[in-house]
Motif scaffolding. Structure first.
Motif, mmCIF file in Angstrom:
data_model
loop_
_atom_site.group_PDB
_atom_site.id
_atom_site.type_symbol
_atom_site.label_atom_id
_atom_site.label_comp_id
_atom_site.label_asym_id
_atom_site.label_seq_id
_atom_site.Cartn_x
_atom_site.Cartn_y
_atom_site.Cartn_z
ATOM 1 N N THR A 121 97.158 -14.396 29.730
ATOM 2 C CA THR A 121 98.563 -14.778 30.359
ATOM 3 C C THR A 121 99.039 -13.553 31.223
ATOM 4 O OG1 THR A 121 99.878 -14.699 28.622
ATOM 5 C CG2 THR A 121 99.023 -16.688 28.909
ATOM 6 N N LEU A 122 98.926 -12.284 30.702
ATOM 7 C CA LEU A 122 99.865 -11.451 31.438
ATOM 8 C C LEU A 122 99.009 -10.546 32.378
ATOM 9 C CD1 LEU A 122 102.197 -9.973 28.497
ATOM 10 C CD2 LEU A 122 102.738 -11.593 30.236
ATOM 11 N N LEU A 123 97.781 -10.185 31.888
ATOM 12 C CA LEU A 123 96.669 -9.685 32.720
ATOM 13 C C LEU A 123 96.528 -10.429 33.974
ATOM 14 C CD1 LEU A 123 94.599 -7.154 30.732
ATOM 15 C CD2 LEU A 123 96.080 -6.640 32.532
ATOM 16 N N PRO A 124 96.167 -9.823 35.196
ATOM 17 C CA PRO A 124 95.653 -10.723 36.282
ATOM 18 C C PRO A 124 94.194 -10.924 35.654
ATOM 19 C CG PRO A 124 96.270 -8.507 37.076
ATOM 20 C CD PRO A 124 96.797 -8.750 35.529
ATOM 21 N N GLN A 125 93.572 -11.958 36.357
ATOM 22 C CA GLN A 125 92.192 -12.238 36.064
ATOM 23 C C GLN A 125 91.299 -11.112 36.723
ATOM 24 O OE1 GLN A 125 91.043 -14.750 34.043
ATOM 25 N NE2 GLN A 125 93.295 -15.052 33.824
ATOM 26 N N GLY A 126 90.137 -11.049 36.317
ATOM 27 C CA GLY A 126 89.308 -9.844 36.819
ATOM 28 C C GLY A 126 89.298 -9.618 38.044
ATOM 29 N N ALA A 127 89.150 -10.622 38.967
ATOM 30 C CA ALA A 127 89.028 -10.512 40.377
ATOM 31 C C ALA A 127 90.155 -10.441 41.273
ATOM 32 C CB ALA A 127 88.398 -11.944 40.972
ATOM 33 N N ALA A 128 91.399 -10.359 40.634
ATOM 34 C CA ALA A 128 92.576 -10.016 41.214
ATOM 35 C C ALA A 128 92.856 -8.817 41.836
ATOM 36 C CB ALA A 128 93.923 -10.512 40.312
ATOM 37 N N PRO A 129 93.601 -8.434 42.927
ATOM 38 C CA PRO A 129 93.435 -7.201 43.544
ATOM 39 C C PRO A 129 94.271 -6.203 42.477
ATOM 40 C CG PRO A 129 95.001 -8.684 44.529
ATOM 41 C CD PRO A 129 94.330 -9.594 43.855
ATOM 42 N N PHE A 130 95.316 -6.601 41.850
ATOM 43 C CA PHE A 130 96.046 -5.730 40.916
ATOM 44 C C PHE A 130 95.426 -5.568 39.505
ATOM 45 C CE2 PHE A 130 99.117 -6.792 44.179
ATOM 46 C CZ PHE A 130 99.292 -5.460 44.723
ATOM 47 N N PHE A 131 94.285 -5.961 39.125
ATOM 48 C CA PHE A 131 93.715 -6.060 37.706
ATOM 49 C C PHE A 131 93.659 -4.576 37.184
ATOM 50 C CE2 PHE A 131 90.142 -5.609 34.887
ATOM 51 C CZ PHE A 131 90.660 -6.405 33.985
ATOM 52 N N LEU A 132 93.081 -3.842 37.936
ATOM 53 C CA LEU A 132 92.693 -2.420 37.573
ATOM 54 C C LEU A 132 94.282 -1.432 37.276
ATOM 55 C CD1 LEU A 132 89.301 -1.192 39.168
ATOM 56 C CD2 LEU A 132 89.823 -1.845 36.776
ATOM 57 N N LEU A 133 95.177 -1.756 38.271
ATOM 58 C CA LEU A 133 96.255 -0.974 37.968
ATOM 59 C C LEU A 133 97.092 -1.561 36.983
ATOM 60 C CD1 LEU A 133 98.687 0.615 39.266
ATOM 61 C CD2 LEU A 133 99.309 -1.413 40.606
ATOM 62 N N HIS A 134 96.980 -2.995 36.516
ATOM 63 C CA HIS A 134 97.908 -3.344 35.528
ATOM 64 C C HIS A 134 96.993 -3.249 34.383
ATOM 65 C CE1 HIS A 134 100.466 -6.605 37.876
ATOM 66 N NE2 HIS A 134 100.467 -5.512 38.125
ATOM 67 N N LEU A 135 95.833 -3.207 34.047
ATOM 68 C CA LEU A 135 94.995 -2.760 33.003
ATOM 69 C C LEU A 135 95.318 -1.130 32.786
ATOM 70 C CD1 LEU A 135 92.839 -3.596 30.922
ATOM 71 C CD2 LEU A 135 91.298 -2.801 32.356
ATOM 72 N N GLY A 136 95.394 -0.414 33.812
ATOM 73 C CA GLY A 136 95.812 1.053 33.338
ATOM 74 C C GLY A 136 97.310 1.087 32.946
ATOM 75 N N LEU A 137 98.145 0.514 33.463
ATOM 76 C CA LEU A 137 99.703 0.332 33.079
ATOM 77 C C LEU A 137 99.640 -0.114 31.849
ATOM 78 C CD1 LEU A 137 101.191 -0.915 36.433
ATOM 79 C CD2 LEU A 137 101.388 1.400 35.206
ATOM 80 N N PHE A 138 98.939 -1.159 31.344
ATOM 81 C CA PHE A 138 98.796 -1.737 29.908
ATOM 82 C C PHE A 138 98.425 -0.669 29.060
ATOM 83 C CE2 PHE A 138 95.877 -3.562 26.715
ATOM 84 C CZ PHE A 138 96.991 -4.170 25.888
ATOM 85 N N ALA A 139 97.180 0.111 29.167
ATOM 86 C CA ALA A 139 96.826 1.174 28.653
ATOM 87 C C ALA A 139 97.809 2.205 27.999
ATOM 88 C CB ALA A 139 95.536 1.455 29.035
ATOM 89 N N ALA A 140 98.446 2.511 29.220
ATOM 90 C CA ALA A 140 99.531 3.542 29.100
ATOM 91 C C ALA A 140 100.831 2.980 28.181
ATOM 92 C CB ALA A 140 100.040 3.981 30.580
#
Length: 189
Positions: A121-140
């Protein structure tokens, strides 16, 4: 979801007391913040192992297998109940700093239902434009929150090598309540 809202939701969820945070706080109380940092890569790896595939493929999987989420919740409840019993049974003077290992944190985080919420629900789906940015912010954010919990536990640290038995018993009770809540959620689904 805009990045600011994403971060607010992630921080709110990650800061919520749960089984992984309980282990990090107990580690901080017994080993201190610096020695507890060895647990943080295990937590991050487990979260990424769960949330990445869920964000990429999870919605389709759960649509085809509606009982999968309940099965994960029941497995998580079993693990959390096991941790509660282990923490309760530790006798004063016999607990070891090594009782909270990277492996235990990894498995606990892997089974943590927060991963389902984040990945589905919180991370955008993999094809979304902000997926990698949000994944990195999640990791941090995972690392930041882990440091907060271990640091909070470290503030409870006394001159002993282990936290007082009352901390372990309180953590065991909290984990037992979480396990019961997970079972309830799985049965309602």
């Amino acid at each position: 979801m805009p990045t600011a809202e994403f971060l607010f939701a992630i921080w709110g969820l990650l800061l919520t007391p749960g089984p992984t945070n309980t282990l990090l706080a107990l580690s901080g109380a017994s080993a201190g913040l610096r020695r507890s940092t060895r647990l943080m890569p295990a937590e991050l790896a487990a979260y990424l192992l769960v949330v990445t595939p869920l964000a990429l493929f999870g919605a389709d999987l759960l649509a085809r297998q509606p009982l999968a989420a309940s099965a994960v919740k029941l497995a998580a409840a079993g693990w959390v109940a096991f941790l509660a019993v282990k923490l309760w049974r530790v006798e004063a003077g016999r607990a070891q700093v090594e009782a909270i290992t990277p492996r235990r944190v990894f498995v606990t985080t892997l089974l943590n239902p927060k991963g389902l919420i984040i990945g589905l629900t919180l991370l955008p789906q993999g094809a979304a434009p902000f997926f990698l940015l949000h994944l990195g912010l999640f990791a941090a954010s995972v690392l930041m929150v882990a440091a907060i919990w271990a640091g909070a536990g470290g503030m409870m640290k006394r001159d002993t090598t282990e936290p007082p038995l009352v901390y372990r018993r309180a953590a065991a009770c909290w984990l037992a309540l979480l396990a019961a809540a997970l079972v309830g959620a799985a049965l309602r689904a």
